[in-house]
Design a protein around this motif. Structure first.
Motif, PDB file in Angstrom:
ATOM      1  N   VAL A  25      34.578  11.823  25.873  1.00 16.51           N
ATOM      2  CA  VAL A  25      33.639  10.648  26.061  1.00 16.51           C
ATOM      3  C   VAL A  25      32.883  10.177  24.726  1.00 16.51           C
ATOM      4  CG1 VAL A  25      31.220  10.603  27.497  1.00 16.51           C
ATOM      5  CG2 VAL A  25      32.933  12.005  28.435  1.00 16.51           C
ATOM      6  N   SER A  26      33.063   9.049  24.698  1.00 15.68           N
ATOM      7  CA  SER A  26      32.630   8.323  23.543  1.00 15.68           C
ATOM      8  C   SER A  26      31.987   7.259  23.897  1.00 15.68           C
ATOM      9  CB  SER A  26      33.729   8.331  22.580  1.00 15.68           C
ATOM     10  OG  SER A  26      33.380   7.617  21.196  1.00 15.68           O
ATOM     11  N   LEU A  38      22.451   9.468  23.714  1.00 11.20           N
ATOM     12  CA  LEU A  38      23.725   9.800  23.902  1.00 11.20           C
ATOM     13  C   LEU A  38      24.216  11.209  23.498  1.00 11.20           C
ATOM     14  CD1 LEU A  38      25.491   6.603  22.202  1.00 11.20           C
ATOM     15  CD2 LEU A  38      24.457   6.969  24.482  1.00 11.20           C
ATOM     16  N   CYS A  42      27.935  12.906  24.989  1.00 16.42           N
ATOM     17  CA  CYS A  42      29.167  12.347  24.271  1.00 16.42           C
ATOM     18  C   CYS A  42      29.726  13.562  23.517  1.00 16.42           C
ATOM     19  CB  CYS A  42      28.872  11.354  23.559  1.00 16.42           C
ATOM     20  SG  CYS A  42      28.599   9.641  24.487  1.00 16.42           S
ATOM     21  N   VAL A  45      30.447  10.236  18.967  1.00 12.37           N
ATOM     22  CA  VAL A  45      29.454   8.864  18.723  1.00 12.37           C
ATOM     23  C   VAL A  45      30.123   8.175  17.690  1.00 12.37           C
ATOM     24  CG1 VAL A  45      27.361   7.886  18.154  1.00 12.37           C
ATOM     25  CG2 VAL A  45      27.537   9.865  19.991  1.00 12.37           C
TER      26      VAL A  45
END
Length: 277
Positions: A25-26, A38, A42, A45
């Motif tokens: 997840v980015s 975030l 994440c 990032v």
């Protein structure tokens, strides 16, 4: 290890090890408050050079400077505790030679605390990626649509359709073999993205590619509906914060003009709370 031990940010090898597992997840971030939002969600990032368009009003990423990337990288770093931070190398700061790329990347990492840098290009940047990796600079690669090359690509077009697919596949193989720990696939056909994901040993992170990639990334301002100048097909909006903000500003302006704000609860009296005289 204690079950309550604080989770530390993943390293490039940790991201590499996510190949074929739970998708990475980015999202992008450019400010401390956004990074704080975030960070719990994440794995990675990205301080993207998209900052030039979404925050600075530039028509493309080509006008983004190294100073801008360092400033925003420092801001994002202050908001992260568990996600890995990657910083884009801006146009003109790394293409001249591997030595130039190393000087730029070393400065970015030293001044921002980034865990890695990202650069655009496939086979033509393989030598540079190998040079950086050999000198302790982890590199995330970026192939397919490379926004820093829009003037030679003819705009923001899908890359790798038909006979052009072999060239994009060759680019992905080249950056993986050169030592990149992951590769962004931007705006390529889903079938090609799936093939690349199956054939390269490093994680693929899609943006306008395929759900079959090893991870996904979006520009956070697109995803939240904050950037409304245009809407890429691949950018799903999970919120409409831009519209909400406009309505809030409109309501504020109306209340100020009507002298409805500030109300009594927003101003201060002569006596301190609890005063007896």
């Amino acid at each position: 290890m204690s079950a309550t031990a604080k989770k530390t940010a993943p390293l490039p090898d940790d991201i590499r090890a996510m190949k074929g597992g739970v998708p990475i997840v980015s999202l992008t971030a450019y400010t401390t408050p956004m990074a704080q939002l975030l960070d719990p969600h994440c794995d990675l990032v990205l301080v993207g050079d998209s900052v030039g368009m979404v925050l600075h009003g530039l028509p493309s990423t080509l006008g983004v400077t190294l100073g801008m990337m360092i400033l925003h990288g420092q801001a994002v770093r202050r908001g992260l505790s568990r996600a890995m931070m990657v910083v884009d190398l801006p146009f003109g700061s790394y293409e001249e030679s591997p030595a130039q790329a190393f000087r730029t990347a070393a400065r970015v990492m030293a001044e921002t605390g980034a865990g890695a840098v990202k650069l655009e290009g496939g086979r033509g940047m393989a030598e540079t990626i190998a040079f950086l990796a050999a000198r302790g600079v982890p590199v995330m690669a970026h192939v397919g649509l490379t926004p820093q090359s829009i003037n030679t690509l003819g705009g923001y077009r899908v890359q790798g359709r038909g006979a052009a697919a072999d060239a994009i596949l060759a680019d992905a193989r080249a950056v993986a073999e050169a030592g990149a720990f992951a590769v962004v696939l931007e705006k390529v056909p889903a079938r090609l993205a799936d093939r690349i994901t199956a054939e390269v040993a490093i994680p693929t992170i899609g943006i306008g590619a395929s759900s079959g990639c090893d991870g996904q990334i979006l520009v956070v301002d697109d995803m939240l509906g904050l950037f409304t100048a245009f809407r890429p097909k691949f950018a799903k909006r999970y919120a409409t914060l831009g519209d909400d903000a406009e309505k809030a500003v409109e309501a504020y302006a109306a209340e100020v003009r009507a002298r409805a704000f500030p109300a009594a609860e927003h101003v201060f009296g002569d006596d301190a709370p609890g005063a007896t005289s």
